[in-house]
Design a protein around this motif. Structure first.
Motif, PDB file in Angstrom:
ATOM      1  N   PHE A 101      35.640  37.807  51.229  1.00 23.74           N
ATOM      2  CA  PHE A 101      34.853  37.298  50.141  1.00 23.74           C
ATOM      3  C   PHE A 101      33.572  36.518  50.876  1.00 23.74           C
ATOM      4  O   PHE A 101      33.747  36.441  52.301  1.00 23.74           O
ATOM      5  CB  PHE A 101      35.541  36.356  48.991  1.00 23.74           C
ATOM      6  CG  PHE A 101      36.293  35.333  49.989  1.00 23.74           C
ATOM      7  CD1 PHE A 101      35.769  34.091  50.170  1.00 23.74           C
ATOM      8  CD2 PHE A 101      37.489  35.556  50.677  1.00 23.74           C
ATOM      9  CE1 PHE A 101      36.436  33.097  51.084  1.00 23.74           C
ATOM     10  CE2 PHE A 101      38.178  34.704  51.246  1.00 23.74           C
ATOM     11  CZ  PHE A 101      37.555  33.443  51.483  1.00 23.74           C
ATOM     12  N   SER A 146      31.703  36.624  42.241  1.00 21.01           N
ATOM     13  CA  SER A 146      32.851  36.174  42.958  1.00 21.01           C
ATOM     14  C   SER A 146      32.270  35.130  44.159  1.00 21.01           C
ATOM     15  O   SER A 146      31.597  35.984  44.817  1.00 21.01           O
ATOM     16  CB  SER A 146      34.056  37.148  43.144  1.00 21.01           C
ATOM     17  OG  SER A 146      33.315  38.089  44.048  1.00 21.01           O
ATOM     18  N   GLU A 174      42.174  39.364  51.548  1.00 14.18           N
ATOM     19  CA  GLU A 174      40.758  39.491  50.813  1.00 14.18           C
ATOM     20  C   GLU A 174      39.450  39.135  51.721  1.00 14.18           C
ATOM     21  O   GLU A 174      39.478  38.161  52.581  1.00 14.18           O
ATOM     22  CB  GLU A 174      40.798  38.600  49.593  1.00 14.18           C
ATOM     23  CG  GLU A 174      41.755  39.197  48.625  1.00 14.18           C
ATOM     24  CD  GLU A 174      41.539  38.270  47.167  1.00 14.18           C
ATOM     25  OE1 GLU A 174      41.095  38.716  46.180  1.00 14.18           O
ATOM     26  OE2 GLU A 174      42.273  37.371  47.039  1.00 14.18           O
ATOM     27  N   ASN A 223      37.377  33.850  41.853  1.00 17.33           N
ATOM     28  CA  ASN A 223      37.817  35.019  42.449  1.00 17.33           C
ATOM     29  C   ASN A 223      37.526  36.351  41.616  1.00 17.33           C
ATOM     30  O   ASN A 223      36.867  36.120  40.588  1.00 17.33           O
ATOM     31  CB  ASN A 223      39.444  35.156  42.773  1.00 17.33           C
ATOM     32  CG  ASN A 223      40.137  34.950  41.613  1.00 17.33           C
ATOM     33  OD1 ASN A 223      40.021  35.144  40.395  1.00 17.33           O
ATOM     34  ND2 ASN A 223      41.414  34.417  41.831  1.00 17.33           N
ATOM     35  N   LEU A 249      42.555  30.739  45.245  1.00 22.48           N
ATOM     36  CA  LEU A 249      41.438  31.784  44.628  1.00 22.48           C
ATOM     37  C   LEU A 249      41.769  33.030  45.337  1.00 22.48           C
ATOM     38  O   LEU A 249      41.855  34.044  44.772  1.00 22.48           O
ATOM     39  CB  LEU A 249      40.160  31.484  44.663  1.00 22.48           C
ATOM     40  CG  LEU A 249      39.555  30.292  43.802  1.00 22.48           C
ATOM     41  CD1 LEU A 249      38.226  30.144  43.741  1.00 22.48           C
ATOM     42  CD2 LEU A 249      39.735  30.665  42.230  1.00 22.48           C
ATOM     43  N   PHE A 250      41.858  32.868  46.761  1.00 26.44           N
ATOM     44  CA  PHE A 250      42.128  34.101  47.369  1.00 26.44           C
ATOM     45  C   PHE A 250      43.369  34.181  48.413  1.00 26.44           C
ATOM     46  O   PHE A 250      43.649  33.264  48.858  1.00 26.44           O
ATOM     47  CB  PHE A 250      40.887  34.509  48.368  1.00 26.44           C
ATOM     48  CG  PHE A 250      39.507  34.366  47.406  1.00 26.44           C
ATOM     49  CD1 PHE A 250      39.055  35.314  46.901  1.00 26.44           C
ATOM     50  CD2 PHE A 250      38.751  33.296  47.469  1.00 26.44           C
ATOM     51  CE1 PHE A 250      37.687  35.355  46.285  1.00 26.44           C
ATOM     52  CE2 PHE A 250      37.290  33.387  46.653  1.00 26.44           C
ATOM     53  CZ  PHE A 250      36.973  34.577  46.042  1.00 26.44           C
TER      54      PHE A 250
END
Length: 321
Positions: A268, A130, A266, A146, A261-262
């Protein structure tokens, strides 16, 4: 002990890593390009086979007909559609039958993983599946995935239709700015002098001979992005604007991937991959500042491993799925 192959196949070269189940690289082999879209299936297959053979030969293990290679992942340039994946899987299945590869058993279909070179760049860059890879070299593309397995690709349409923020894009803008200044219809810039000196030209009119008559391709032109980068680092306003514009394009593409995606809560990783990020004009620093404004919980990192290692990790994941 179980083994896997991780293969990174591009338009310039093919790299194969032989890895064991503990993620230790035992062998490495390199061969020519393996983009079947430009080379054809047979030549791509030959490069892949040669890279595999060389990886095995370089490994410090006893190789015989019982080498237990249980999976393979190929991350290849030009593989973006289901039909492409089917074609590659078919010729890999045939590849197993060659007498040159010491494989003890035929791979199960689920253990033949075929994906784009962007996917293995992300996994190799982050060390897991991810995150987002922002690739800017000769060309450019943003690819993300993700934690639920959803993927998003932005850009990567090639130098004619896209590749904004790439080395080619930066170089072309720099050359155009230099020629406009030479004509007397553009802002003063040291790019004109820098290109002339770097290429050994009597004047900028000789660029026509260099680019057109010598048949320069995308890769050769993209190499001139270093001149633009250096001029920006020296304070040239025109070059600096070009670099800022390139970073803005990459930020826009990254923001698009993030939104698909996010969510805002979140965390990442965003891995920056490619030659553009290593220049003197601090493209990466500019990118990080912009990222912090749109994704405060994201962390911008440099690649942890090479793409072929990412392919090896995906092959190991196939064994455990």
């Amino acid at each position: 002990m179980s083994y896997v192959f991780g293969i990174d196949g591009g338009g310039t070269k093919t790299i194969c890593l032989l890895m064991d189940e503990n993620k230790i690289v035992l062998g490495r082999g390199e061969a020519g390009p393996s983009n079947y879209q430009t080379l054809g299936i047979e030549k791509a297959k030959q490069s892949i086979q040669l890279a595999i053979e060389r990886a095995i030969l370089s490994a410090n293990i006893k190789v015989d007909r019982h080498l237990n290679i249980e999976a393979i992942c190929l991350g290849l340039a030009g593989v973006g559609r289901p039909k492409d994946i089917e074609i590659v899987q078919f010729f890999v299945q045939n590849l197993q039958l060659t007498h040159n590869l010491p494989i003890s058993q035929l791979w199960q279909p689920k253990n033949i993983v075929v994906c784009s070179d962007c996917a293995i760049a992300l996994v190799g860059g982050t060390g897991h599946s991810s995150g987002i890879a922002v690739i800017s070299g000769t060309g450019s593309i943003v690819f993300g995935q993700n934690r639920q397995g959803k993927t998003k690709r932005v850009g990567g349409w090639g130098y004619i239709l896209g590749d904004e923020g790439s080395g080619y894009d930066i170089a072309i803008r720099g050359l155009q700015a230099a020629l406009k200044f030479y004509d007397g219809r553009g802002t003063p810039t040291i790019l004109a002098e820098k290109f002339q000196v770097y290429l050994g030209l009597k004047n900028l009119e000789e660029l026509v001979e260099v680019v057109y008559r010598r048949g320069w391709g995308v890769k050769e032109i993209a190499g001139l992005s270093l001149i633009v980068d250096r001029a920006a680092a020296e304070g040239d306003r025109v070059a600096d604007d070009i670099i800022n514009s390139a970073v803005a394009e990459l930020i826009w593409a990254t923001k698009t991937a993030i939104s698909g995606l996010f969510n805002q809560t979140e965390d990442f990783e965003i891995v920056t991959i490619g030659g553009v990020w290593g220049g003197e004009a601090n493209c990466r620093g500019r990118f990080e500042v912009a990222v912090s404004a749109i994704a405060p919980l994201a962390q911008v990192i440099s690649p942890r491993y090479e793409p072929a290692f990412g392919a090896g990790l995906l092959a190991l994941n196939a064994l455990n799925s």
